[in-house]
Design a protein around this motif. Structure first.
Motif, mmCIF file in Angstrom:
data_model
loop_
_atom_site.group_PDB
_atom_site.id
_atom_site.type_symbol
_atom_site.label_atom_id
_atom_site.label_comp_id
_atom_site.label_asym_id
_atom_site.label_seq_id
_atom_site.Cartn_x
_atom_site.Cartn_y
_atom_site.Cartn_z
ATOM 1 N N LEU A 1 -5.937 14.893 -49.419
ATOM 2 C CA LEU A 1 -7.265 14.397 -49.765
ATOM 3 C C LEU A 1 -8.065 13.941 -48.545
ATOM 4 O O LEU A 1 -9.273 13.703 -48.649
ATOM 5 C CB LEU A 1 -7.139 13.230 -50.750
ATOM 6 N N MET A 2 -7.407 13.827 -47.403
ATOM 7 C CA MET A 2 -8.075 13.306 -46.212
ATOM 8 C C MET A 2 -8.755 14.407 -45.407
ATOM 9 O O MET A 2 -9.860 14.207 -44.879
ATOM 10 C CB MET A 2 -7.064 12.574 -45.326
ATOM 11 N N THR A 3 -8.150 15.560 -45.293
ATOM 12 C CA THR A 3 -8.679 16.620 -44.437
ATOM 13 C C THR A 3 -9.527 17.628 -45.195
ATOM 14 O O THR A 3 -10.261 18.396 -44.583
ATOM 15 C CB THR A 3 -7.522 17.364 -43.755
ATOM 16 N N LEU B 1 12.616 11.701 -39.341
ATOM 17 C CA LEU B 1 13.361 11.313 -40.543
ATOM 18 C C LEU B 1 12.571 10.336 -41.422
ATOM 19 O O LEU B 1 13.110 9.844 -42.411
ATOM 20 C CB LEU B 1 14.694 10.680 -40.138
ATOM 21 N N GLY B 2 11.326 10.059 -41.061
ATOM 22 C CA GLY B 2 10.516 9.132 -41.839
ATOM 23 C C GLY B 2 9.066 9.208 -41.428
ATOM 24 O O GLY B 2 8.705 9.837 -40.419
ATOM 25 N N THR B 3 8.198 8.550 -42.197
ATOM 26 C CA THR B 3 6.764 8.573 -41.910
ATOM 27 C C THR B 3 6.314 7.386 -41.074
ATOM 28 O O THR B 3 5.232 7.409 -40.499
ATOM 29 C CB THR B 3 5.966 8.572 -43.229
ATOM 30 N N GLY B 4 7.094 6.318 -41.043
ATOM 31 C CA GLY B 4 6.720 5.138 -40.284
ATOM 32 C C GLY B 4 5.680 4.280 -40.956
ATOM 33 O O GLY B 4 5.063 3.425 -40.311
ATOM 34 N N PHE C 1 9.497 2.808 -48.466
ATOM 35 C CA PHE C 1 9.527 1.936 -47.295
ATOM 36 C C PHE C 1 9.951 2.719 -46.050
ATOM 37 O O PHE C 1 10.824 3.596 -46.134
ATOM 38 C CB PHE C 1 10.490 0.774 -47.544
ATOM 39 N N PRO C 2 9.362 2.411 -44.879
ATOM 40 C CA PRO C 2 9.617 3.185 -43.650
ATOM 41 C C PRO C 2 10.971 2.853 -43.016
ATOM 42 O O PRO C 2 11.036 2.236 -41.935
ATOM 43 C CB PRO C 2 8.444 2.788 -42.753
ATOM 44 N N THR D 1 -0.285 3.127 -46.774
ATOM 45 C CA THR D 1 -1.050 1.953 -46.343
ATOM 46 C C THR D 1 -1.785 2.205 -45.026
ATOM 47 O O THR D 1 -2.709 1.471 -44.691
ATOM 48 C CB THR D 1 -0.117 0.747 -46.178
ATOM 49 N N ASP D 2 -1.380 3.243 -44.308
ATOM 50 C CA ASP D 2 -2.035 3.604 -43.055
ATOM 51 C C ASP D 2 -2.227 5.117 -43.045
ATOM 52 O O ASP D 2 -1.276 5.867 -42.820
ATOM 53 C CB ASP D 2 -1.194 3.156 -41.854
ATOM 54 N N THR D 3 -3.448 5.564 -43.287
ATOM 55 C CA THR D 3 -3.695 7.006 -43.405
ATOM 56 C C THR D 3 -3.670 7.724 -42.055
ATOM 57 O O THR D 3 -3.720 8.954 -42.013
ATOM 58 C CB THR D 3 -5.050 7.256 -44.088
ATOM 59 N N SER D 4 -3.577 6.973 -40.961
ATOM 60 C CA SER D 4 -3.445 7.628 -39.659
ATOM 61 C C SER D 4 -2.028 8.137 -39.433
ATOM 62 O O SER D 4 -1.791 8.980 -38.560
ATOM 63 C CB SER D 4 -3.833 6.660 -38.535
ATOM 64 N N LYS D 5 -1.089 7.616 -40.211
ATOM 65 C CA LYS D 5 0.303 8.027 -40.075
ATOM 66 C C LYS D 5 0.760 8.982 -41.178
ATOM 67 O O LYS D 5 1.682 9.772 -40.988
ATOM 68 C CB LYS D 5 1.209 6.793 -40.068
#
Length: 373
Positions: free
Chosen positions: A312-314, A238-241, A229-230, A271-275
């Motif tokens: 796996l995204m890039t 300190l976190g991914t958000g 959890f963010p 849940t959000d691959t942009s972050k």
């Protein structure tokens, strides 16, 4: 009669039994050929005919820590045969337990000790519980398959580039026969533009389930699902958000001569691959355990981890690292352990620095932090 007097009389009686066995073990009238015969001769006075311990009415004092209940599978299956043999051979104080348990070094042969341990195992009637021999030494990063009751504090120090200190506090607790719940809380300190920031990172909650274990084959397989959890501050790194889900399988294999291999493979799914990116990881730990005092004392476990992680995204190439390390038991009861190693990037080293890692592990089911020393 006071508890102290009762305890003293019981101690004298247990020691007298051990001495009598040592004196008469070679006589024709004393049968010590089977585990049951040995137990009924040497152990039943303190541990009772049913393995539950001498009743309080006879002992004269509360005996929960003095006499283990061998019928309690949750208490007995996590212990290895060598743990029991160390106490039988050298007495309770050798492993930080009560002096009421005497040494049978001069009363029983090594084979006789093995026989009585095999008999003691029979008091647990449920074979579904995984055995403690499959509880392999914990590596610094690779998760083990065995469901455990532990609290572990791991610290990572950047050895190169920008200074930083990360700490992870993990609490693991078994429930049922094959399950474990895990809570992880990071506490990180980072240096940004010569200013230090500290705080909690992204907390995680996970559940592990053992799918298969076999002492005969020396194998154990588990799966775990985890939600992160963010809760950390993204402003200070300190976190991914973003909420993430991690799932993995963990496998442990005993090998000859106290060697072992552990494998963990899985993925990190935000849940959000942009972050945060989707990643796949593969981790392997190979090691060997050495024990002092005829294989029954302090344990040293050198290990090497081979770690891989791929975005796996890039489509970027896989990051590979190696992590040599050494785990050692600190307490006589072996429920307090430490591990230290150096994380060395092998590929894609730009922006990935070496790090010094170490942890302190407390198997709280075996006693308090101050007990067993």
């Amino acid at each position: 009669m006071t508890r102290t007097v009762c305890k003293t009389l019981l101690l004298v009686g247990c020691i007298a039994t051990a001495r009598l066995l040592a004196r008469d073990s070679g006589s024709a009238g004393l049968k010590l050929n089977t585990g049951q015969e040995i137990y009924e001769t040497a152990c039943v006075a303190c541990h009772g005919p049913d393995g539950k311990g001498t009743p309080k009415s006879i002992a004269g004092f509360e005996p929960p820590r003095t006499f283990p209940d061998f019928t309690r599978c949750d208490q007995t299956t996590p212990e290895m045969n060598t743990d029991w043999k160390a106490v039988i051979r050298n007495g309770g104080p050798f492993r930080g337990f009560s002096q009421i348990m005497p040494s049978f070094r001069d009363a029983l042969t090594s084979r006789q000790m093995d026989k009585v341990i095999e008999y003691l195992r029979g008091f647990c009637r449920d074979s579904a519980w995984p055995r403690g021999e499959l509880n392999l030494p914990r590596a610094l990063i690779t998760e083990k398959a065995y469901p455990e009751d532990e609290t572990v504090v791991t610290t990572t120090l950047n050895a190169q580039a920008a200074p930083g200190v990360s700490n992870e506090i993990v609490h693991e607790q078994r429930f049922g026969v094959k399950n474990q719940i895990e809570v992880s809380v990071p506490l990180d300190f980072v240096n940004q533009n010569h200013v230090w920031y500290g705080g909690f990172g992204d907390t995680a909650l996970g559940v592990k389930r053992e799918l298969f274990s076999s002492l005969r084959w020396g194998s154990i397989l588990s799966v775990q699902g985890e939600a992160m959890f963010p809760t950390g501050s993204t402003t200070h790194g300190l976190g991914t958000g973003v909420t993430r889900f991690e799932t993995f399988a963990a496998y442990g294999q005993l090998l000859p001569a106290n060697t072992f291999v552990q494998v963990q493979t899985g993925g990190d799914l935000p849940t959000d691959t942009s972050k945060a990116p989707q990643t796949f990881f593969w981790r392997t730990a190979v090691g060997k355990t050495f024990n002092q005092s005829h294989g029954l004392g302090r344990a040293w476990s050198p290990m090497v981890e081979i770690l891989s992680n791929r975005d796996l995204m890039t489509g970027a190439s896989t990051n590979w690292d190696v992590l040599p390390q050494m785990q050692v038991t600190l307490s006589r009861r072996q429920h307090i352990r430490a591990d230290a190693g150096v994380l060395i990037p092998v590929t894609n080293t730009a922006g990935r620095s070496m790090a010094v890692m170490f942890y302190l592990l407390w198997d709280w089911q075996d006693g308090t932090l101050t007990g067993g020393w």
